[in-house]
Structures are given as C-alpha cells and as structure tokens.
Design a protein around this motif. Structure first.
Motif, mmCIF file in Angstrom:
data_model
loop_
_atom_site.group_PDB
_atom_site.id
_atom_site.type_symbol
_atom_site.label_atom_id
_atom_site.label_comp_id
_atom_site.label_asym_id
_atom_site.label_seq_id
_atom_site.Cartn_x
_atom_site.Cartn_y
_atom_site.Cartn_z
ATOM 1 N N THR A 327 5.183 -10.381 4.644
ATOM 2 C CA THR A 327 5.884 -9.242 5.241
ATOM 3 C C THR A 327 6.205 -8.209 4.173
ATOM 4 N N VAL A 328 6.451 -6.985 4.629
ATOM 5 C CA VAL A 328 6.995 -5.945 3.757
ATOM 6 C C VAL A 328 8.197 -5.331 4.462
ATOM 7 N N THR A 329 9.120 -4.818 3.688
ATOM 8 C CA THR A 329 10.330 -4.211 4.225
ATOM 9 C C THR A 329 10.216 -2.699 4.173
ATOM 10 N N LEU A 330 10.344 -2.060 5.319
ATOM 11 C CA LEU A 330 10.244 -0.609 5.397
ATOM 12 C C LEU A 330 11.536 0.048 4.922
ATOM 13 N N ALA A 331 11.471 1.359 4.732
ATOM 14 C CA ALA A 331 12.619 2.082 4.204
ATOM 15 C C ALA A 331 13.834 1.971 5.116
ATOM 16 N N GLY A 333 14.632 -0.613 6.767
ATOM 17 C CA GLY A 333 15.029 -2.005 6.849
ATOM 18 C C GLY A 333 14.182 -2.842 7.793
ATOM 19 N N THR A 334 13.272 -2.216 8.524
ATOM 20 C CA THR A 334 12.394 -2.945 9.435
ATOM 21 C C THR A 334 11.447 -3.854 8.660
ATOM 22 N N ILE A 335 11.233 -5.058 9.185
ATOM 23 C CA ILE A 335 10.289 -5.992 8.575
ATOM 24 C C ILE A 335 8.942 -5.857 9.273
ATOM 25 N N ALA A 336 7.896 -5.599 8.508
ATOM 26 C CA ALA A 336 6.544 -5.461 9.060
ATOM 27 C C ALA A 336 5.715 -6.678 8.685
ATOM 28 N N ASN A 337 5.110 -7.321 9.678
ATOM 29 C CA ASN A 337 4.228 -8.459 9.428
ATOM 30 C C ASN A 337 2.861 -7.962 8.971
ATOM 31 N N MET A 338 2.352 -8.572 7.933
ATOM 32 C CA MET A 338 1.089 -8.144 7.332
ATOM 33 C C MET A 338 0.061 -9.272 7.396
ATOM 34 N N GLY A 339 -1.141 -8.939 7.818
ATOM 35 C CA GLY A 339 -2.230 -9.895 7.753
ATOM 36 C C GLY A 339 -2.783 -10.291 9.097
ATOM 37 N N ASN A 340 -4.082 -10.048 9.302
ATOM 38 C CA ASN A 340 -4.812 -10.551 10.455
ATOM 39 C C ASN A 340 -5.655 -11.744 9.973
ATOM 40 N N ASN A 341 -6.916 -11.543 9.649
ATOM 41 C CA ASN A 341 -7.751 -12.650 9.182
ATOM 42 C C ASN A 341 -7.827 -12.679 7.661
ATOM 43 N N GLY A 342 -7.755 -13.878 7.110
ATOM 44 C CA GLY A 342 -8.085 -13.989 5.694
ATOM 45 C C GLY A 342 -9.520 -13.567 5.478
ATOM 46 N N PHE A 343 -10.411 -14.061 6.374
ATOM 47 C CA PHE A 343 -11.830 -13.747 6.302
ATOM 48 C C PHE A 343 -12.336 -13.389 7.692
ATOM 49 N N GLU A 344 -12.649 -12.113 7.890
ATOM 50 C CA GLU A 344 -13.348 -11.659 9.096
ATOM 51 C C GLU A 344 -14.829 -11.774 8.786
ATOM 52 N N SER A 345 -15.502 -12.677 9.472
ATOM 53 C CA SER A 345 -16.848 -13.074 9.063
ATOM 54 C C SER A 345 -17.845 -12.720 10.155
ATOM 55 N N ASP A 346 -18.506 -11.570 9.979
ATOM 56 C CA ASP A 346 -19.453 -11.054 10.965
ATOM 57 C C ASP A 346 -20.864 -11.138 10.420
ATOM 58 N N GLY A 347 -21.769 -11.657 11.221
ATOM 59 C CA GLY A 347 -23.135 -11.830 10.752
ATOM 60 C C GLY A 347 -23.996 -10.601 10.897
ATOM 61 N N VAL A 348 -23.928 -9.974 12.084
ATOM 62 C CA VAL A 348 -24.840 -8.882 12.417
ATOM 63 C C VAL A 348 -24.034 -7.683 12.891
#
Length: 534
Positions: A327-331, A333-348
C-alpha cells in the motif's frame, strides 16, 4: 501524497523509455502535470538562471543544426526546459548526464527523445548507429510532468550504468521539496517512464513485413515505432538504477493506452537490464512486447498494475526477480492498494508464425509476495501469476506467497491461458497461499482438461503446494528460509539449462538467507526499506 524524505534523499539519474500496457485495462486514469510552459523558440543554450555560476558545473548538452544546446545550472541543479527537450524535439547526437555534486539533479520539463523515429513504409530508414544517451553513476534525472518520458528510438542506445555505490535514479521532481510547490510529495504517474524501441521480433508484424523491413509497430502513448527481425539486437543497458513514480495515463489511444515504468518494445538480447528497483509505477513495472531482452536482479514494489508483463512473443530470460505488493499513503491519508499481477503472462498479441512463437521465456529464482487486496488501478486482485493467450514458459525455483486471504488467489489461468498450459512448467517451486487458484481448481479446457491445477503446478513432485501458515521466510520477511522444514523439495541448481546467463543456485525464491553479504541481498533489502517509507 506526502511521502517520506527517504525517496527524496536517495534519487539518482538514468534513462527512461515510453511504451504502453497490454491494452486490456478499460479505465481512464489521471495524468499528473506539474510542468511549466516555455516558448520552444527560445534557445536554451548558454542561458543563466539566478543563483549560480554556469562555470561551476557543465549541464548536459548536445549538438543540433542550430548549434550546441545546453541545460542551465543554477548553482544547485541543472534545468532543461522544453526548448532543450520535448515531444517535438528528437535529439540525434550523443548526450551525457553526469552526477551533479551535493545532491543536485537534472530537472526535465518534457519528453527526452533520443534518436530519429519513423515508419519505414514512408521512406524512413532506421539508422544503424544512432545517438547514445549516457547517464553516469550517481546522476539523478527528475521529471516534472506525466508527459515527460525517455524514449530510445530504433538504432539509438541508452547506457545508464550506475554502480552499487552510486546507482542512477529516474524519478519525479516532486520527490524534492524545492520542486514540490503543492507539497503533496511524489506519487505514481508523476512522469511517463522509459520506452525503448528495438529491432527485435514481435508477433505484431508478419513474416513478410519483417522480410521487407516494413515492420513498424506503433507504441502506445506518444507514438513511435518498433520492431524488426533481429532478436539479438542491442539497445544498450540500464544497470544499478532506480525508476520511481513513473508511468502515466492514456495519451493517444484511450483506455489501456498507458505508460509503464519501463517498456521494452521488441528489444533484443544484446541489451542488458540488471539491478533495477522499480517503485510505485502507475501501470506495469516492466512490459515486454516481443523481442528477447533478458532481465536480472530486479525488484518491483507497489506498482499499481503488473510488476512484469510479457506479451507478443517475448523469448527472453530472467533470474532473481522479486515482487512485493503493498500500500501507499496518499496526501489526504487515504490508503491505496497497489499491485495486480506479479506476472501478467501473455503468449500472443498479434499472430504467431514460423518466425515468432507465443511468448516462451525461461525464468528462475522468483519471489512474489501478494496481498488480499484489489489494486486502486482497476480493482483487480493481487495475484502472483496470470496466464493468458497461449503463454509458454519454464519456471524454476519460484516462491509464491499469500497470507490470510479470503478474496484473492495466487494463480489465474484464463480460457486462452489453458490452451497451452501443458507448456507452462513450474520446476522446483513452492506455492504457500491461502487460496491457490482463481475460479476453479481444475482445468476447464485445453490439453489438461479435467486435470487438477494443483497437480499441474506440482509437476510430478518437482514442485509443492503448501498452506499459508508455513515458514518460508527468514525473520527479515523476504529471504527464503533455507532451513525451513516446511519446504520439502530441493532447489534446482540450473546447470540443466546449460546457459551462462543463469547463475548456479542452491535455494528456492529470489533471495537466500545465507547470502546476506551479497550485492543482490543488499539491493533487495534497501529497496524494501525504501518502499516501506511510502
């Protein structure tokens, strides 16, 4: 956001490049713009700005048709307005950014475009030896706007090679109090990031286009072109560098046309990306569109979307890759969740052919620490891997962790990801997650239809699935506990790969608790300490 002084103190310069996301995110994010407008007709050469003697330090300069163009030294920092560099100025001669003494930074108001860009179907010829952007150890480049990017054209190079003692930093101008007029501190999307356009192979072109040298894939964001027929091509190197608060929202194409912290567009294996810390990016940490670039010793923390995004037939390699969502804390005071996929793995992304198969990298020594949250970016879940679009891979010594989760899982396979799931191999890897697989625990289609995903991951006993209450980390919370009795499989020493790129190891995960004096251990430790300050 108001962030701690830790980021403000430890910034150093390197080189940046623009490129886009996979185009599958349908949102309209905000572009931060803290820049000031300057008349482009003003020659930035030999100007002075109250507060310093231009003889004290020579700011970066380059040769143009009009003569030498140079930044302004004010006694502390070098500033470069939009008559020095902008999205309408292509720099076609070599340029070097040196370390400025006493914590000075190179402050750029707009885009830094290195090399001529063009479409070869319109008469443009890709230069064989274009200009080089050099960033010396200890240099800091700070950018004032979401429109400010570093773009390296085909034929040009970036040589941003820091050292362990003097890394390079690419960052937001707002990381420094003297530039942060609003007082909100640095945050994601403060500047556009780094885009490198290579001559490598991407499935976004046809075999016929490659043969005729008419492969010209438009990048997302500020349009430029990439692609060719040489997966061994070199676009230079970025080593011992930090890329913080980068990425930005749609520039040209609307939803999904976003900027990553580092975009590698058909970049070849002759390029080097080693010892990087990417933090708090708006879109992906590093996104690959084809090519065969290799990556090593990479830490990605608190990036909103995917830490790594592979696409369009990427055929590269990677070792020692560490991902942490948080998470990061906004100015306010709001907490923002960070992170979707560690690895978005697309072939084509385009179309596979005789010359370009689906993405098929070899990856080793990975740690992904996920959360049970959904990213502020698009409300998608924090996951270790998502497999899509016929992706292939051999993955060794991975450690996937998710604790106390009730809403999210560690691995997701789409229906297109299941089509070649038999060609995704986890070897000597451990999954210690509260919930292992999104949606179903068995394959719905493809060659593994009706097989359990757990047995697929376990790969004949090579890998294992554990619960989330086991001990996999040392007390520091990031290095693998090599004495853990919960992990019952052995690491793969990687000699089976017979590839000099891969270092021999005796542990699972990205970092070993027996390796505390190594440069890699210290790089991860320092990166996580910095991320914790946000």
């Amino acid at each position: 956001m108001k962030f701690s002084g830790l980021f403000k103190i430890s910034l150093v310069a390197a080189a940046m490049t623009l490129a886009g996301c996979g185009g599958d995110i349908e949102i309209t994010p905000t572009v931060n713009d803290n820049s000031t407008t300057t008349d482009n007709s003003v020659n930035n050469s030999n100007n002075t700005s109250g507060g310093g003697n231009t003889d004290d330090f020579e700011c970066a300069s380059y040769e143009s048709d009009a003569g030498t163009v140079q930044g302004i030294f004010d006694g502390k920092d070098c500033t470069y307005n939009d008559s020095f560099a902008s999205k309408s100025i292509e720099i076609t001669s070599n340029i070097t950014f040196k370390e400025i003494p006493d914590g000075g930074v190179h402050l750029l108001a707009d885009a830094l475009l290195i090399g001529n860009d063009g479409d070869t179907t319109s008469g443009f010829v890709v230069p064989e030896n274009g200009p080089t952007l050099t960033v010396e150890p200890g240099a800091t480049l700070a950018f004032q706007s979401g429109e400010a990017i570093i773009r390296i054209a085909r034929g040009a190079k970036i040589q941003a090679n820091g050292t362990e003692a003097k890394p390079i930093t690419f960052t937001s101008a707002n990381a420094f109090d003297r530039f942060d007029s609003a007082g909100n501190g640095a945050r994601y999307a403060d500047w556009g990031g780094i885009i490198i356009n290579g001559n490598g192979i991407t499935d976004q072109c046809t075999d016929a286009e490659r043969a005729a040298t008419t492969c010209n894939v438009p990048s997302e964001g500020i349009t430029s072109y990439f692609g060719g027929n040489d997966n061994s091509d070199s676009s230079g190197s970025i080593k011992w560098a930090k890329i913080w608060y980068a990425g930005s929202g749609p520039k040209v194409g609307g939803e999904g046309d976003d900027l990553n912290s580092l975009t590698l567009n058909a970049v070849g294996s002759g390029s080097v990306f080693d010892y990087l810390h990417i933090h708090q990016g708006f879109d992906d940490g590093i996104e690959f569109f084809g090519g065969a670039a290799t990556i090593k010793h990479i830490v990605v923390t608190d990036t909103q979307d995917d830490s790594f995004d592979f696409d369009a037939g990427w055929q590269g390699k990677g070792q020692f890759l560490f991902v942490q969502h948080g998470t990061v804390t906004l100015a306010d005071g709001t907490i923002a969740n960070m992170g979707n996929n560690g690895f978005e793995s697309d072939g084509v992304k385009g179309e596979s052919s005789a010359e370009v198969a689906p993405s098929n990298p070899t990856l080793a020594n990975i740690t992904v620490i996920t959360t049970d949250a959904k990213s502020v970016r698009d409300d998608d879940p924090s996951q270790a891997f998502k497999f899509d679009d016929e992706f292939n891979a051999n993955i060794y010594n991975a450690l996937l962790v998710k604790k106390n989760a009730v809403e999210t899982s560690c691995i997701e396979l789409s229906s297109d990801g299941e089509k070649q799931a038999d060609k995704i191999m986890f070897n000597n890897s451990v999954m210690a997650c509260s919930s292992n697989f999104a949606e179903t625990d068995t394959f719905a289609g493809g060659p593994l239809a009706a097989q359990t995903k757990a047995s697929w991951f376990e790969n004949g006993g090579s890998s294992e699935v554990l619960t989330d209450d086991v001990v996999v980390f040392a007390d520091n919370g990031f290095a693998t506990n090599t004495a853990s009795t919960d992990i019952t499989i052995a690491a793969n020493d990687l000699t089976i790969l017979d590839d000099s790129f891969f270092e021999t190891v005796d542990y699972i995960g990205a970092v070993s608790d027996q390796d505390t004096s190594s440069s890699w251990y210290k790089w991860v430790e320092t990166a996580l300490a910095a991320a914790a300050q946000d």
